[in-house]
Design an enzyme around this catalytic site. Structure first.
Site, PDB file in Angstrom:
ATOM      1  N   TYR A 141      44.556  47.433  43.792  1.00 39.47           N
ATOM      2  CA  TYR A 141      43.378  47.137  42.973  1.00 39.47           C
ATOM      3  C   TYR A 141      43.744  46.950  41.500  1.00 39.47           C
ATOM      4  O   TYR A 141      42.969  46.407  40.718  1.00 39.47           O
ATOM      5  CB  TYR A 141      42.316  48.230  43.098  1.00 39.47           C
ATOM      6  CG  TYR A 141      41.645  48.276  44.467  1.00 39.47           C
ATOM      7  CD1 TYR A 141      41.940  47.325  45.430  1.00 39.47           C
ATOM      8  CD2 TYR A 141      40.730  49.251  44.787  1.00 39.47           C
ATOM      9  CE1 TYR A 141      41.352  47.360  46.682  1.00 39.47           C
ATOM     10  CE2 TYR A 141      40.126  49.295  46.035  1.00 39.47           C
ATOM     11  CZ  TYR A 141      40.444  48.350  46.980  1.00 39.47           C
ATOM     12  OH  TYR A 141      39.854  48.387  48.212  1.00 39.47           O
ATOM     13  N   LYS A 191      51.526  52.420  55.707  1.00 37.31           N
ATOM     14  CA  LYS A 191      51.907  51.309  56.589  1.00 37.31           C
ATOM     15  C   LYS A 191      53.410  51.101  56.393  1.00 37.31           C
ATOM     16  O   LYS A 191      53.883  50.012  56.036  1.00 37.31           O
ATOM     17  CB  LYS A 191      51.074  50.074  56.213  1.00 37.31           C
ATOM     18  CG  LYS A 191      51.166  48.931  57.186  1.00 37.31           C
ATOM     19  CD  LYS A 191      50.464  49.176  58.508  1.00 37.31           C
ATOM     20  CE  LYS A 191      50.698  48.006  59.450  1.00 37.31           C
ATOM     21  NZ  LYS A 191      50.249  48.277  60.835  1.00 37.31           N
ATOM     22  N   ASP A 223      46.491  51.623  60.703  1.00 32.06           N
ATOM     23  CA  ASP A 223      45.741  51.044  61.824  1.00 32.06           C
ATOM     24  C   ASP A 223      45.443  52.118  62.868  1.00 32.06           C
ATOM     25  O   ASP A 223      44.331  52.221  63.394  1.00 32.06           O
ATOM     26  CB  ASP A 223      46.481  49.853  62.437  1.00 32.06           C
ATOM     27  CG  ASP A 223      47.973  50.082  62.593  1.00 32.06           C
ATOM     28  OD1 ASP A 223      48.528  50.986  61.931  1.00 32.06           O
ATOM     29  OD2 ASP A 223      48.601  49.366  63.395  1.00 32.06           O
ATOM     30  N   ASP A 247      39.840  53.513  50.454  1.00 32.42           N
ATOM     31  CA  ASP A 247      38.540  52.869  50.278  1.00 32.42           C
ATOM     32  C   ASP A 247      37.917  52.622  51.654  1.00 32.42           C
ATOM     33  O   ASP A 247      36.745  52.926  51.903  1.00 32.42           O
ATOM     34  CB  ASP A 247      38.763  51.542  49.531  1.00 32.42           C
ATOM     35  CG  ASP A 247      37.472  50.931  49.015  1.00 32.42           C
ATOM     36  OD1 ASP A 247      36.415  51.554  49.205  1.00 32.42           O
ATOM     37  OD2 ASP A 247      37.524  49.836  48.436  1.00 32.42           O
ATOM     38  N   ASP A 251      34.965  55.217  53.931  1.00 31.98           N
ATOM     39  CA  ASP A 251      33.672  54.697  54.373  1.00 31.98           C
ATOM     40  C   ASP A 251      33.496  54.852  55.884  1.00 31.98           C
ATOM     41  O   ASP A 251      32.392  55.116  56.368  1.00 31.98           O
ATOM     42  CB  ASP A 251      33.495  53.230  53.961  1.00 31.98           C
ATOM     43  CG  ASP A 251      32.843  53.119  52.588  1.00 31.98           C
ATOM     44  OD1 ASP A 251      32.780  54.144  51.874  1.00 31.98           O
ATOM     45  OD2 ASP A 251      32.395  52.017  52.219  1.00 31.98           O
TER      46      ASP A 251
END
Ligand code: NAD
Length: 357
Positions: A141, A191, A223, A247, A251
């Site tokens: 970001y 990852k 994943d 992020d 959620d």
């Protein structure tokens, strides 16, 4: 020493739910030996109306000087047409940046009484209690270079996932410390099978982990972690991950609980000074009606007691009081089943205060 709290009610339902959190603070001070004082500041649309800015300098100065900041929510349709720098949400981004908050703590907690609100089967989520620690100021970001450029006659968009060892070290420490205050299990999500930045992430988390031999450290690829969160979420205690992965995963975890009016959050800096806020917004559709659920705000106050004010004993008292109130069947509209009786914002706050005693 008297601890100082800055309260920022903000917009919409903010002032209503803040009033209930203050009732709890007052009760803790009167009945439970909590040595604290608090003051109020302006942020968001309320600050824009009063000063022309969504984060007045006085608010940031007071925030930096306080031991902790309790914020409700900002924003509303009235402000949606303002130029971007004056919008309420800018106030939020500016206070996070100004306080140097790099660790975002998002619990996903589901009381058994509310398990029917989840989109998962009740037995998978009843008593769920996990904490996601998300890195908040680094990663893709903010990484450079970023942009959109022309290449061979077409536009190409690009961003950079970048983490330094020191950035990973400090978020890892925040997560290990948080795990120590809970179930002492930490799962680092990355990852590392594909990304070099994740390879460094994993190496660094393992190195920091050597200093926390009382915390059991495991690793999952993102994943798999996303799959495990909806397959068997109760396997987790604390998860630590990057800005982007956090992020998305936080959620997913919030949705497991199905009730936006119940979820608190914390953002911490290196001094363990924190900004504590519900994850929901200012709910303009119900503002001023006295029906908002104040529990996410009250649970944010509990997080503040635990993570910034070193009063885990009082945090537990507040959380237990919330548990009792729910077990007694009190429901605001957002967490009531069809046909169930509901109470308003002040009645819910009063019930928590009564349960504290
Ligand atoms: P929202 O979270 O405010 O509301 C979504 C829905 O949930 C609404 O139906 C609302 O009534 C309900 N809801 C939220 N909190 C509740 C509570 N405590 N009790 C009962 N019901 C509750 O999200 P939105 O509608 O997308 O955004 C409204 C405004 O809030 C916008 O201006 C947005 O920018 C702002 N916002 C602020 C924050 C923040 O301050 N951290 C976060 C999200 C949105």
């Amino acid at each position: 020493m008297t601890q100082t709290i800055l309260i920022l009610p903000g917009d919409g339902i903010g002032p209503e739910i803040t009033a209930e959190a203050e009732k709890v603070l007052t009760a803790l001070r009167r009945q439970h030996g909590f040595d604290a004082s608090w003051s109020h500041g302006l942020i968001g649309g309320a600050a824009f109306d009063a000063t022309g800015e969504p984060l007045p300098a006085a608010t940031l100065t007071a925030a930096k000087a306080a031991d902790a900041v309790l914020l409700a929510a900002v924003g509303g349709p009235k402000y949606d047409t303002l130029p971007r720098p004056q919008r309420p949400e800018r106030g939020l981004l500016a206070i996070r940046a100004g306080m140097g908050l790099y660790a975002n703590l998002r619990p996903a907690l589901l009381y058994p009484e509310l398990a029917q609100a989840s989109s998962l089967k009740p037995e998978l989520v009843a008593d769920l209690d996990i904490l996601i620690v998300r890195e908040l100021t680094g990663g893709i970001y903010f990484g450079q270079p970023r942009g959109i450029r022309e290449e061979h006659g077409q536009r190409v968009g690009y961003n950079t996932e970048v983490y330094s060892e020191s950035e990973i070290e400090r978020i890892a420490r925040s997560a290990f410390e948080a795990a120590r205050l809970r179930g002492k299990r930490l799962c680092s999500v990355d990852k590392a099978n594909v990304l070099e930045s994740s390879e460094l992430w994993r190496e660094t988390v393992i190195r920091v982990g050597a200093e926390y031999s009382d915390v059991a450290l495991t690793h999952q690829y993102v994943d798999n972690a996303a799959m495990q969160l909806v397959r068997a979420p109760k396997q987790f205690d604390v998860i630590v991950t990057s800005n982007l992965f956090g992020d998305i995963l936080s959620d997913i975890a919030a949705q497991l609980t199905g009730s936006i009016g119940m979820l608190p959050s914390a953002s911490l800096n290196e001094r363990r000074q924190g900004l504590y806020e519900p994850i929901h917004g200012s709910a303009p559709d119900i503002a001023g009606k006295g029906v908002a659920n104040p529990l996410a705000m009250i649970l944010s106050l509990a997080m503040m007691l635990r993570y910034s004010l070193q009063r885990a004993d009082l945090a537990l008292k507040v959380e237990t009081a919330v548990r009792h109130v729910l077990a007694d069947g009190l429901r605001t509209g957002d967490i009531a089943r069809a046909g169930e009786a509901t109470v308003g914002t002040p009645a819910m706050g009063d019930a928590v205060v009564a349960a504290l005693a």
